[in-house]
Scaffold this active site. Structure first.
Site, PDB file in Angstrom:
ATOM      1  N   LYS A   1      -8.476   1.204   4.038  1.00  0.00           N
ATOM      2  CA  LYS A   1      -8.017  -0.180   4.122  1.00  0.00           C
ATOM      3  C   LYS A   1      -6.804  -0.281   5.042  1.00  0.00           C
ATOM      4  O   LYS A   1      -6.039   0.684   5.210  1.00  0.00           O
ATOM      5  CB  LYS A   1      -7.663  -0.707   2.735  1.00  0.00           C
ATOM      6  CG  LYS A   1      -6.760   0.190   1.901  1.00  0.00           C
ATOM      7  CD  LYS A   1      -6.725  -0.306   0.453  1.00  0.00           C
ATOM      8  CE  LYS A   1      -6.023   0.685  -0.464  1.00  0.00           C
ATOM      9  NZ  LYS A   1      -6.044   0.245  -1.873  1.00  0.00           N
TER      10      LYS A   1
ATOM     11  N   GLU B   1      -2.132   0.226  -5.827  1.00  0.00           N
ATOM     12  CA  GLU B   1      -1.265  -0.650  -5.055  1.00  0.00           C
ATOM     13  C   GLU B   1      -0.145  -1.186  -5.932  1.00  0.00           C
ATOM     14  O   GLU B   1      -0.283  -1.239  -7.157  1.00  0.00           O
ATOM     15  CB  GLU B   1      -2.051  -1.853  -4.472  1.00  0.00           C
ATOM     16  CG  GLU B   1      -3.035  -1.490  -3.391  1.00  0.00           C
ATOM     17  CD  GLU B   1      -3.627  -2.720  -2.704  1.00  0.00           C
ATOM     18  OE1 GLU B   1      -3.069  -3.819  -2.873  1.00  0.00           O
ATOM     19  OE2 GLU B   1      -4.635  -2.566  -1.995  1.00  0.00           O
TER      20      GLU B   1
ATOM     21  N   ARG C   1     -15.536  -3.702  -3.991  1.00  0.00           N
ATOM     22  CA  ARG C   1     -14.249  -4.390  -4.083  1.00  0.00           C
ATOM     23  C   ARG C   1     -14.227  -5.288  -5.312  1.00  0.00           C
ATOM     24  O   ARG C   1     -15.134  -6.080  -5.526  1.00  0.00           O
ATOM     25  CB  ARG C   1     -13.999  -5.237  -2.826  1.00  0.00           C
ATOM     26  CG  ARG C   1     -13.961  -4.436  -1.543  1.00  0.00           C
ATOM     27  CD  ARG C   1     -13.918  -5.358  -0.338  1.00  0.00           C
ATOM     28  NE  ARG C   1     -15.118  -6.200  -0.254  1.00  0.00           N
ATOM     29  CZ  ARG C   1     -15.256  -7.204   0.591  1.00  0.00           C
ATOM     30  NH1 ARG C   1     -14.282  -7.503   1.438  1.00  0.00           N
ATOM     31  NH2 ARG C   1     -16.367  -7.917   0.611  1.00  0.00           N
TER      32      ARG C   1
ATOM     33  N   ARG D   1      -5.263  -5.625 -12.684  1.00  0.00           N
ATOM     34  CA  ARG D   1      -3.989  -6.169 -12.248  1.00  0.00           C
ATOM     35  C   ARG D   1      -3.065  -6.240 -13.473  1.00  0.00           C
ATOM     36  O   ARG D   1      -3.331  -6.976 -14.421  1.00  0.00           O
ATOM     37  CB  ARG D   1      -4.171  -7.538 -11.629  1.00  0.00           C
ATOM     38  CG  ARG D   1      -2.891  -8.367 -11.431  1.00  0.00           C
ATOM     39  CD  ARG D   1      -1.867  -7.685 -10.524  1.00  0.00           C
ATOM     40  NE  ARG D   1      -2.366  -7.337  -9.236  1.00  0.00           N
ATOM     41  CZ  ARG D   1      -2.433  -8.172  -8.198  1.00  0.00           C
ATOM     42  NH1 ARG D   1      -2.024  -9.417  -8.336  1.00  0.00           N
ATOM     43  NH2 ARG D   1      -2.893  -7.761  -7.040  1.00  0.00           N
TER      44      ARG D   1
ATOM     45  N   ASP E   1      -1.759  -2.489  -9.366  1.00  0.00           N
ATOM     46  CA  ASP E   1      -3.213  -2.373  -9.459  1.00  0.00           C
ATOM     47  C   ASP E   1      -3.579  -0.968  -9.888  1.00  0.00           C
ATOM     48  O   ASP E   1      -3.119   0.024  -9.293  1.00  0.00           O
ATOM     49  CB  ASP E   1      -3.852  -2.699  -8.119  1.00  0.00           C
ATOM     50  CG  ASP E   1      -3.687  -4.170  -7.741  1.00  0.00           C
ATOM     51  OD1 ASP E   1      -3.329  -4.967  -8.633  1.00  0.00           O
ATOM     52  OD2 ASP E   1      -3.909  -4.505  -6.563  1.00  0.00           O
TER      53      ASP E   1
ATOM     54  N   ARG F   1     -10.573  -6.872 -12.550  1.00  0.00           N
ATOM     55  CA  ARG F   1     -11.392  -7.588 -11.574  1.00  0.00           C
ATOM     56  C   ARG F   1     -12.612  -6.724 -11.260  1.00  0.00           C
ATOM     57  O   ARG F   1     -12.518  -5.733 -10.537  1.00  0.00           O
ATOM     58  CB  ARG F   1     -10.556  -7.907 -10.349  1.00  0.00           C
ATOM     59  CG  ARG F   1      -9.402  -8.859 -10.680  1.00  0.00           C
ATOM     60  CD  ARG F   1      -8.263  -8.810  -9.706  1.00  0.00           C
ATOM     61  NE  ARG F   1      -7.622  -7.507  -9.670  1.00  0.00           N
ATOM     62  CZ  ARG F   1      -6.688  -7.161  -8.799  1.00  0.00           C
ATOM     63  NH1 ARG F   1      -6.273  -8.030  -7.895  1.00  0.00           N
ATOM     64  NH2 ARG F   1      -6.147  -5.961  -8.840  1.00  0.00           N
TER      65      ARG F   1
ATOM     66  N   LYS G   1       0.833  -1.206   0.000  1.00  0.00           N
ATOM     67  CA  LYS G   1       0.000   0.000   0.000  1.00  0.00           C
ATOM     68  C   LYS G   1       0.873   1.263   0.000  1.00  0.00           C
ATOM     69  O   LYS G   1       0.748   2.137  -0.855  1.00  0.00           O
ATOM     70  CB  LYS G   1      -0.920   0.019   1.216  1.00  0.00           C
ATOM     71  CG  LYS G   1      -1.797  -1.198   1.495  1.00  0.00           C
ATOM     72  CD  LYS G   1      -2.526  -1.772   0.363  1.00  0.00           C
ATOM     73  CE  LYS G   1      -3.570  -2.805   0.800  1.00  0.00           C
ATOM     74  NZ  LYS G   1      -3.069  -4.162   1.023  1.00  0.00           N
TER      75      LYS G   1
ATOM     76  N   ASN H   1       1.962  -4.701  -5.781  1.00  0.00           N
ATOM     77  CA  ASN H   1       2.046  -5.995  -5.108  1.00  0.00           C
ATOM     78  C   ASN H   1       3.364  -6.673  -5.460  1.00  0.00           C
ATOM     79  O   ASN H   1       3.635  -6.931  -6.634  1.00  0.00           O
ATOM     80  CB  ASN H   1       0.873  -6.869  -5.532  1.00  0.00           C
ATOM     81  CG  ASN H   1      -0.463  -6.272  -5.112  1.00  0.00           C
ATOM     82  OD1 ASN H   1      -0.936  -6.518  -4.009  1.00  0.00           O
ATOM     83  ND2 ASN H   1      -1.063  -5.469  -5.980  1.00  0.00           N
TER      84      ASN H   1
END
Length: 316
Positions: free
Chosen positions: A161, A282, A234, A211, A274, A226, A126, A284
């Site tokens: 979050k 984000e 979400r 993603r 993301d 997504r 994050k 990852n």
């Protein structure tokens, strides 16, 4: 050229092979005749400054009913392996941090660890977005109740979050008139004892949280969007989102061009960034997923791209 490859991962018997990115990597490495070795976190130890591992030879099969075979364990210094994939899923807790210390000793003695242990510690998925504010939505990281509340007032509609979550867990949408705002802030910050992130809500989430897989700073040309289910904010697949393949947009490529050089510089060979709408949300780096979904949709072999890059790194 074949190379010995060890993988540190969660129990292989519990994975879902049809969507497991680590499994895709193992299949490709095995296709290249690379000897595979299986490890879990508890198989690592540090003895007089040397990382030692209890490792088992591994064979994999793309068969959802019978996908792996493990051989007899051996104990050896981890640096006897050419490559180590660190693919342990979050949570990113102190045990994860301690594991990176051990992996770093193997790296110092010659093993290529993917991703680099120091980078795994530094790049919180994050907070790492803070290095790229020009491509991010308005963002606040704080544990101060007043600061967060003022941010909600200023933005009107935000996503909140925890910094250590995954799979959409504990993600809240909070509007300035939400009667539950205070209790949400209290819950996420554990009454101002824990940092949390707040980002301006991006309406384009309706089209999906994309993603984008990045290998050594360069993007795969397609992303998995997504898309949230009806009434959900979400997009995470674990939270009921639906995966849809999309080609990268010009803005997506611009974001990758912003983020990619720093990933490459820090030794983050495989990352998943993301993107919602035109914004990075984000980065990852622990165990990014979506390889198998994109391979299936577009007829790709993303793991082959990664293994090619690993071979190039070993040849240097």
């Amino acid at each position: 050229m074949p190379f010995s490859l060890g993988v540190v991962m969660d129990p292989i018997g519990s994975i879902k092979v049809h969507k497991d990115s680590t499994f895709a990597m193992l299949l490709e490495a095995q296709r290249r005749r690379c000897p595979l070795w299986y490890l879990e976190q508890g198989d690592l130890s540090l003895r007089d400054g040397r990382c030692v591992a209890r490792m088992r030879p591994l064979r994999v099969r793309d068969d959802a009913a019978d996908w792996f075979t493990l051989g007899e364990a051996r104990t050896a210094p981890l640096e006897t392996l050419d490559v180590v994939l660190m693919r342990k899923d979050p949570p990113f807790d102190m045990e994860y941090v301690y594991t990176t210390y051990l992996l770093e000793q193997a790296e110092s003695r010659g093993s290529l660890v993917v991703n680099r242990p120091a980078a795994l510690r530094d790049a919180n998925e994050k907070v790492y977005t803070a290095w790229f504010p020009e491509v991010c939505p308005p963002t606040l990281v704080s544990r101060n109740h007043i600061d967060i509340s003022e941010f909600v007032d200023a933005q009107g509609d935000v996503i909140m979050k925890p910094l250590d979550g995954m799979g959409g867990a504990s993600i809240f949408r909070v509007r300035d008139d939400d009667p539950n705002r205070n209790v949400i802030i209290e819950t996420l910050t554990h009454h101002q004892r824990t940092f949390a992130m707040a980002q301006r809500y991006i309406p384009e989430i309706r089209d999906g949280d994309k993603r984008i897989l990045v290998i050594d700073g360069e993007a795969i040309p397609y992303a998995l969007a997504r898309v949230p289910s009806e009434g959900e904010h979400r997009g995470n697949l674990a939270a009921g989102g639906r995966g849809v393949g999309v080609a990268l947009s010009d803005k997506d490529r611009e974001i990758v061009e912003t983020v990619g050089p720093r990933l490459r510089e820090q030794g983050i060979l495989f990352a998943g960034i993301d993107v919602i709408g035109d914004f990075l949300t984000e980065v990852n780096v622990t165990s990014p997923t979506c390889i198998r979904e994109l391979d299936q949709i577009y007829g790709l072999n993303i793991s082959a791209v990664l293994m090619d890059r690993i071979e190039q790194k070993l040849a240097v």
